[in-house]
Design a protein around this motif. Structure first.
Motif, PDB file in Angstrom:
ATOM      1  N   UNK A 276      28.939 -56.100 -60.923  1.00  0.00           N
ATOM      2  CA  UNK A 276      28.640 -54.703 -60.589  1.00  0.00           C
ATOM      3  C   UNK A 276      27.305 -54.269 -61.180  1.00  0.00           C
ATOM      4  N   UNK A 277      27.068 -54.660 -62.444  1.00  0.00           N
ATOM      5  CA  UNK A 277      25.809 -54.297 -63.091  1.00  0.00           C
ATOM      6  C   UNK A 277      24.621 -54.941 -62.383  1.00  0.00           C
ATOM      7  N   UNK A 278      24.779 -56.205 -61.997  1.00  0.00           N
ATOM      8  CA  UNK A 278      23.669 -56.903 -61.330  1.00  0.00           C
ATOM      9  C   UNK A 278      23.345 -56.268 -59.983  1.00  0.00           C
ATOM     10  N   UNK A 279      24.335 -55.681 -59.329  1.00  0.00           N
ATOM     11  CA  UNK A 279      24.094 -55.040 -58.036  1.00  0.00           C
ATOM     12  C   UNK A 279      23.499 -53.638 -58.177  1.00  0.00           C
ATOM     13  N   UNK A 280      23.677 -53.029 -59.348  1.00  0.00           N
ATOM     14  CA  UNK A 280      23.156 -51.685 -59.545  1.00  0.00           C
ATOM     15  C   UNK A 280      21.640 -51.676 -59.677  1.00  0.00           C
ATOM     16  N   UNK A 281      21.134 -52.587 -60.484  1.00  0.00           N
ATOM     17  CA  UNK A 281      19.697 -52.647 -60.743  1.00  0.00           C
ATOM     18  C   UNK A 281      19.238 -54.100 -60.720  1.00  0.00           C
ATOM     19  N   UNK A 282      18.146 -54.361 -60.035  1.00  0.00           N
ATOM     20  CA  UNK A 282      17.606 -55.715 -60.010  1.00  0.00           C
ATOM     21  C   UNK A 282      17.200 -56.176 -61.408  1.00  0.00           C
ATOM     22  N   UNK A 283      16.742 -55.219 -62.243  1.00  0.00           N
ATOM     23  CA  UNK A 283      16.306 -55.568 -63.597  1.00  0.00           C
ATOM     24  C   UNK A 283      17.467 -56.038 -64.480  1.00  0.00           C
TER      25      UNK A 283
ATOM     26  N   UNK B 297      43.160 -65.712 -56.933  1.00  0.00           N
ATOM     27  CA  UNK B 297      43.179 -64.352 -57.467  1.00  0.00           C
ATOM     28  C   UNK B 297      41.773 -63.782 -57.582  1.00  0.00           C
ATOM     29  N   UNK B 298      40.829 -64.602 -58.044  1.00  0.00           N
ATOM     30  CA  UNK B 298      39.452 -64.124 -58.199  1.00  0.00           C
ATOM     31  C   UNK B 298      38.837 -63.766 -56.860  1.00  0.00           C
ATOM     32  N   UNK B 299      39.302 -64.397 -55.810  1.00  0.00           N
ATOM     33  CA  UNK B 299      38.757 -64.120 -54.483  1.00  0.00           C
ATOM     34  C   UNK B 299      39.019 -62.679 -54.048  1.00  0.00           C
TER      35      UNK B 299
ATOM     36  N   UNK C 278      31.871 -63.221 -55.013  1.00  0.00           N
ATOM     37  CA  UNK C 278      30.508 -63.749 -55.170  1.00  0.00           C
ATOM     38  C   UNK C 278      30.367 -64.625 -56.418  1.00  0.00           C
ATOM     39  N   UNK C 279      31.135 -64.324 -57.456  1.00  0.00           N
ATOM     40  CA  UNK C 279      30.987 -65.048 -58.722  1.00  0.00           C
ATOM     41  C   UNK C 279      32.302 -65.712 -59.145  1.00  0.00           C
ATOM     42  N   UNK C 280      33.111 -66.113 -58.189  1.00  0.00           N
ATOM     43  CA  UNK C 280      34.420 -66.644 -58.543  1.00  0.00           C
ATOM     44  C   UNK C 280      34.333 -67.970 -59.293  1.00  0.00           C
TER      45      UNK C 280
END
Length: 458
Positions: A327-334, A99-101, A106-108
């Motif tokens: 999603x947050x990690x992909x928005x901003x590298x910081x 299901x997570x797939x 990426x983080x399953x």
């Protein structure tokens, strides 16, 4: 079908989880709800089995039927009654990866680890077989739903209907996540494929409910309102919370925030990722509908929320939470470091809560029941304090005590046996009754969360 590469990579996680669950099952004594679920075993007959299992407040027979051969053939130990639930918990991990797939490829494995460490998992494993079993069927239903959405046809609708029926026959509340996904799919019903999937999904849900309804109405009339259940979650629970309880509550609140954030993200993703938007939104439905129902039902009947009702929304809730971090990690590298820290902190809180759960269980009816027999000698008999189920619980471990039960009070010695769920007022009433008959206490034994009071006539 489950991807073989996905399956092979999850073997290490699931293998380690299996070892941990077996250790926990051996470490924690059987709890009262678990013992109550197998109290049909002494003097077994099919009539007694169906009569006993139909008394449960949740009329769902699959859990009892699956557990029956294990307990009947292998006896009552700490591991045997939990073995079916353990196997279903491991199967749930494999299905969770599948299901997570769909949403968090990426983080399953982060999501899987969080799903494994949730304290609700241990609570479900050591409460009754049906809860882990129902969680497994919930995952099957969610996977079947997404397959149906991808290609709506009668074959996939039949699979979804079977999964929904399996959920209901295991725990009627376990069918709510499937209903939630179908209802939330209505948001995308403007698209021809999704509209077709909605009709197939609604039809499958109706078929599943129709298959379960006859048994429900048959068993509902026989359900005993005094069936013993685990303490639930209510407003009064917060007054007794420790620091660790508050930390766990903070972790659960973090997941809840992730669910709402998942709803936000489902609107924020670009149109090119419509499949992921749809998946996130439907998963929100599989959480929102059951939780809303649980809160409304608890308010209506003035009863606490059962922890296992939250277990059924755990797979979708964890996936939503991890998808938001992704999603947050992909928005901003910081934001990569803070999101990773949030995930690690939550994993640590869950692990600490699991350790606390294992160490805080003090109910041990098997141990307590051993002390009853040695107190019965000479002109003596035993009284199982509190009506209804105390006798059945003790007889699971020592059926011979049935011959020693008091039929009158004309004995020199009376032994009062109380299981851990006996209320203080029930214990006080039993003792005061025999004091009124000129009995005096000569010994009191506290064991396994209950107590044994020996009284002799003056």
């Amino acid at each position: 079908m489950i991807d073989r590469r996905l399956l092979s990579k999850g073997v290490a996680f699931v293998g380690g989880y299996a070892v941990a669950l077996i250790a926990v099952a051996l470490a924690i004594p059987l709890r009262v709800p678990e013992i109550l679920a197998i109290a049909w075993r002494p003097d077994f007959s099919w009539g007694r089995f169906w009569g006993w299992s139909s008394q449960a407040l949740d009329p769902s027979p699959l859990g009892y039927l699956v557990q029956l051969p294990f307990v009947f053939l292998l006896g009552v130990t700490r591991l045997v009654p939990r073995l079916p639930g353990l196997l279903f918990a491991l199967a749930s991990c494999i299905l969770f990866l599948r299901l997570a797939d769909v949403v968090v490829r990426r983080r399953r494995y982060w999501a899987l680890l969080l799903f494994m460490l949730l304290p609700l998992q241990l609570a479900g494993l050591t409460a009754a077989t049906q809860y882990e079993m129902a969680t497994c069927f919930v995952l099957m239903a969610l996977i079947a739903f997404f397959d149906l959405r991808t290609q709506p046809d009668y074959k996939r609708a039949a699979r979804f209907a079977l999964a929904v029926a399996a959920c209901l026959f295991t725990d009627r509340h376990a069918g709510l996540p499937a209903f939630g996904t179908v209802l939330f799919l209505l948001r995308f019903s403007g698209r021809p494929q999704e509209r077709r999937a909605v009709w197939f999904g609604l039809g499958a849900c109706i078929v599943g409910v129709g298959a379960y309804a006859p048994f429900y109405f048959w068993a509902h009339e026989r359900a005993n309102p005094f069936w013993l259940t685990e303490p639930g979650i209510s407003a009064s629970s917060f007054a007794e919370m420790t620091l660790m309880d508050w930390l766990v509550a903070a972790g659960l609140l973090l997941i809840v925030c992730g669910i709402f954030a998942g709803l936000f993200v489902s609107f924020r993703l670009p149109v090119t990722q419509v499949t992921r938007r749809l998946s996130l939104f439907c998963l929100v439905g599989s959480v929102f509908i059951p939780v809303t129902f649980a809160i409304a039902y608890s308010t209506y009947v003035y009863l606490p929320i059962a922890p296992h009702d939250l277990l059924y929304v755990a797979p979708a809730a964890v996936i939503l939470f991890v998808s938001v971090l992704d999603w947050l990690a992909l928005q901003e590298r910081s934001l990569q470091a803070p999101t990773a820290a949030a995930g690690i902190i939550l994993l640590a809180l869950c692990a600490l809560a699991d350790v606390r759960f294992v160490g805080s269980t003090n109910s041990n009816l098997a141990l307590e029941s051993r002390y009853v027999g040695p107190q019965l000698h000479g002109d003596s008999c035993v009284v199982f304090v509190s009506e209804r189920y105390s006798k059945a619980l003790f007889l699971v471990f020592h059926p011979e005590l049935a011959k020693e039960e008091c039929s009158t009070s004309f004995h020199h010695r009376i032994v009062l046996a109380s299981q851990p769920y006996v209320r203080p007022d029930q214990q006080a009433n039993a003792e005061s009754y025999f004091r009124g008959l000129s009995f005096a206490e000569v010994r009191r034994i506290w064991s396994g969360g209950g107590e044994i009071v020996v009284m002799e006539s003056k």
